[in-house]
Write an enzyme that holds these catalytic residues in place. Structure first.
Site, PDB file in Angstrom:
ATOM      1  N   ASP A 132       0.883  -1.164   0.000  1.00 45.57           N
ATOM      2  CA  ASP A 132       0.000   0.000   0.000  1.00 45.57           C
ATOM      3  C   ASP A 132       0.928   1.224   0.000  1.00 45.57           C
ATOM      4  O   ASP A 132       2.123   1.103   0.301  1.00 45.57           O
ATOM      5  CB  ASP A 132      -0.862  -0.055   1.269  1.00 45.57           C
ATOM      6  CG  ASP A 132      -1.668   1.199   1.479  1.00 45.57           C
ATOM      7  OD1 ASP A 132      -2.261   1.700   0.515  1.00 45.57           O
ATOM      8  OD2 ASP A 132      -1.718   1.676   2.637  1.00 45.57           O
ATOM      9  N   ASP A 176      -0.224   4.967   1.034  1.00 47.77           N
ATOM     10  CA  ASP A 176      -0.512   5.890   2.137  1.00 47.77           C
ATOM     11  C   ASP A 176      -0.411   5.178   3.479  1.00 47.77           C
ATOM     12  O   ASP A 176      -1.167   4.240   3.741  1.00 47.77           O
ATOM     13  CB  ASP A 176      -1.936   6.446   1.991  1.00 47.77           C
ATOM     14  CG  ASP A 176      -2.085   7.307   0.750  1.00 47.77           C
ATOM     15  OD1 ASP A 176      -1.074   7.806   0.254  1.00 47.77           O
ATOM     16  OD2 ASP A 176      -3.228   7.488   0.299  1.00 47.77           O
ATOM     17  N   GLY A 198      -7.767   3.892   2.975  1.00 47.96           N
ATOM     18  CA  GLY A 198      -7.969   2.861   1.962  1.00 47.96           C
ATOM     19  C   GLY A 198      -9.304   2.961   1.230  1.00 47.96           C
ATOM     20  O   GLY A 198      -9.545   2.212   0.293  1.00 47.96           O
ATOM     21  N   ARG A 202     -12.049   8.268  -2.895  1.00 49.57           N
ATOM     22  CA  ARG A 202     -12.431   9.655  -2.586  1.00 49.57           C
ATOM     23  C   ARG A 202     -13.934   9.819  -2.374  1.00 49.57           C
ATOM     24  O   ARG A 202     -14.365  10.373  -1.361  1.00 49.57           O
ATOM     25  CB  ARG A 202     -11.949  10.570  -3.720  1.00 49.57           C
ATOM     26  CG  ARG A 202     -11.839  12.023  -3.301  1.00 49.57           C
ATOM     27  CD  ARG A 202     -11.295  12.857  -4.464  1.00 49.57           C
ATOM     28  NE  ARG A 202     -10.060  12.296  -4.989  1.00 49.57           N
ATOM     29  CZ  ARG A 202      -9.602  12.514  -6.229  1.00 49.57           C
ATOM     30  NH1 ARG A 202     -10.265  13.289  -7.056  1.00 49.57           N
ATOM     31  NH2 ARG A 202      -8.473  11.951  -6.639  1.00 49.57           N
ATOM     32  N   ASP A 210      -1.614  -0.468   6.075  1.00 46.69           N
ATOM     33  CA  ASP A 210      -1.776   0.192   7.375  1.00 46.69           C
ATOM     34  C   ASP A 210      -3.245   0.329   7.781  1.00 46.69           C
ATOM     35  O   ASP A 210      -3.529   0.750   8.894  1.00 46.69           O
ATOM     36  CB  ASP A 210      -1.158   1.592   7.356  1.00 46.69           C
ATOM     37  CG  ASP A 210      -1.953   2.542   6.488  1.00 46.69           C
ATOM     38  OD1 ASP A 210      -2.295   2.159   5.348  1.00 46.69           O
ATOM     39  OD2 ASP A 210      -2.256   3.659   6.943  1.00 46.69           O
TER      40      ASP A 210
HETATM   41  P1  B16 Z   1      -7.308  10.084  -3.760  1.00 50.45           P
HETATM   42  P2  B16 Z   1      -4.231   3.907  -0.228  1.00 50.45           P
HETATM   43  C1  B16 Z   1      -6.133   5.774  -0.241  1.00 50.45           C
HETATM   44  O1  B16 Z   1      -4.871   5.331  -0.569  1.00 50.45           O
HETATM   45  C2  B16 Z   1      -6.154   6.529   1.075  1.00 50.45           C
HETATM   46  O2  B16 Z   1      -5.836   5.667   2.150  1.00 50.45           O
HETATM   47  C3  B16 Z   1      -7.530   7.091   1.291  1.00 50.45           C
HETATM   48  O3  B16 Z   1      -7.579   7.815   2.492  1.00 50.45           O
HETATM   49  C4  B16 Z   1      -7.896   8.005   0.109  1.00 50.45           C
HETATM   50  O4  B16 Z   1      -9.221   8.505   0.259  1.00 50.45           O
HETATM   51  C5  B16 Z   1      -7.787   7.188  -1.167  1.00 50.45           C
HETATM   52  O5  B16 Z   1      -6.482   6.672  -1.293  1.00 50.45           O
HETATM   53  C6  B16 Z   1      -8.129   7.988  -2.416  1.00 50.45           C
HETATM   54  O6  B16 Z   1      -7.162   8.960  -2.638  1.00 50.45           O
HETATM   55  O7  B16 Z   1      -8.352  11.044  -3.297  1.00 50.45           O
HETATM   56  O8  B16 Z   1      -5.922  10.684  -3.815  1.00 50.45           O
HETATM   57  O9  B16 Z   1      -7.691   9.405  -5.054  1.00 50.45           O
HETATM   58  O10 B16 Z   1      -4.299   3.749   1.254  1.00 50.45           O
HETATM   59  O11 B16 Z   1      -5.002   2.864  -1.015  1.00 50.45           O
HETATM   60  O12 B16 Z   1      -2.827   4.101  -0.743  1.00 50.45           O
HETATM   61 MG    MG Z   2      -2.911   3.073   3.465  1.00 49.25          MG
END
Ligand code: B16
Ligand code: MG
Length: 220
Positions: free
Chosen positions: A17, A19, A54, A57, A178
């Site tokens: 992953d 983030d 995870g 949006r 995480d």
């Molecule tokens: P974005 P991951 C996720 O990434 C984040 O954990 C989550 O909080 C966020 O809303 C999502 O990506 C979408 O991100 O708005 O930049 O498209 O944990 O899968 O790396």
């Molecule tokens: Mg993450």
């Protein structure tokens, strides 16, 4: 620091992953959503933010709006998601390789040294930008493009897609996450899961480490 270059592993690939594992963009997502939530009078704190990790949006926005004092039209929802994303992009524009989490680069190097394939499974549509800011895009054999994924974590789609791109059976993959939703996605993909964080939150993980500094490929 127990990151280990041992070749003794039963896995053929590790899928990370982004983030909260490679870098702390989870904090930037928190700041950007907090400003959006405050602007509409929806309660928002670190504990609630944990549920958004995870989650994509629009899915995150729906969870926030479920606690808002009024309902929002589809047009308003798109505007709110767009405002959050613009703020998030302002925050990540300042990132540099110094924003790699401790142990993350060493973990990528250890996996590479052991001869395994390396994948990235982030549902963030900003993942490529973040990898470029960190200077690590070329360390991955495959980065799943979140725009091609229909089901956000906890659905296993993104991990299964990464495994398919890498040409490795899910049972031969180790997933690193995480978020509780991400660990569920790894387990439902039929992979072994390493959770990074608290065992209370990541109870479905096969093993939980406190930080990437404890990542040890030979331990699984
Ligand atoms: P974005 P991951 C996720 O990434 C984040 O954990 C989550 O909080 C966020 O809303 C999502 O990506 C979408 O991100 O708005 O930049 O498209 O944990 O899968 O790396
Ligand atoms: Mg993450």
């Amino acid at each position: 620091m127990s990151t280990n270059n041992s070749n003794h592993t039963r896995f053929k690939a590790v899928i990370f992953d982004l983030d909260g594992v490679i870098t702390d963009t989870a904090h930037y997502h928190y700041l950007a959503w907090k400003r959006t939530a405050d602007s509409i009078g929806a309660p928002f704190d670190e504990a609630f933010n944990e549920q958004l990790k995870g989650v994509d949006r629009m899915g995150s926005l729906r969870l926030i709006l479920a606690r808002a004092p009024r309902s929002f039209s589809e047009e308003e929802q798109l505007a709110l998601a767009d405002a959050k994303n613009r703020h998030y992009q302002e925050l990540i524009a300042t990132m540099t390789p110094r924003d790699l989490l401790p142990g993350a680069l060493e973990a990528l190097e250890a996996v590479r040294a052991a001869g395994l394939r390396i994948g990235l499974a982030s549902v963030s549509k900003n993942a490529f930008t973040v990898l470029d800011r960190l200077g690590i895009r070329d360390r991955f054999d495959d980065v799943v493009d979140a725009a091609t994924i229909r089901n956000s974590k906890p659905h296993p789609e993104i991990f299964l897609t990464a495994a398919e791109h890498l040409g490795v059976a899910p049972a031969d993959c180790l997933g690193v996450e995480d978020a509780a939703a991400g660990v569920a996605a790894i387990k439902d993909a039929g992979m072994v899961a390493v959770g990074v964080g608290s065992p209370d939150v990541l109870h479905r993980a096969d093993r939980v480490i406190r930080s990437m500094e404890e990542f040890d490929l030979s331990a699984y």
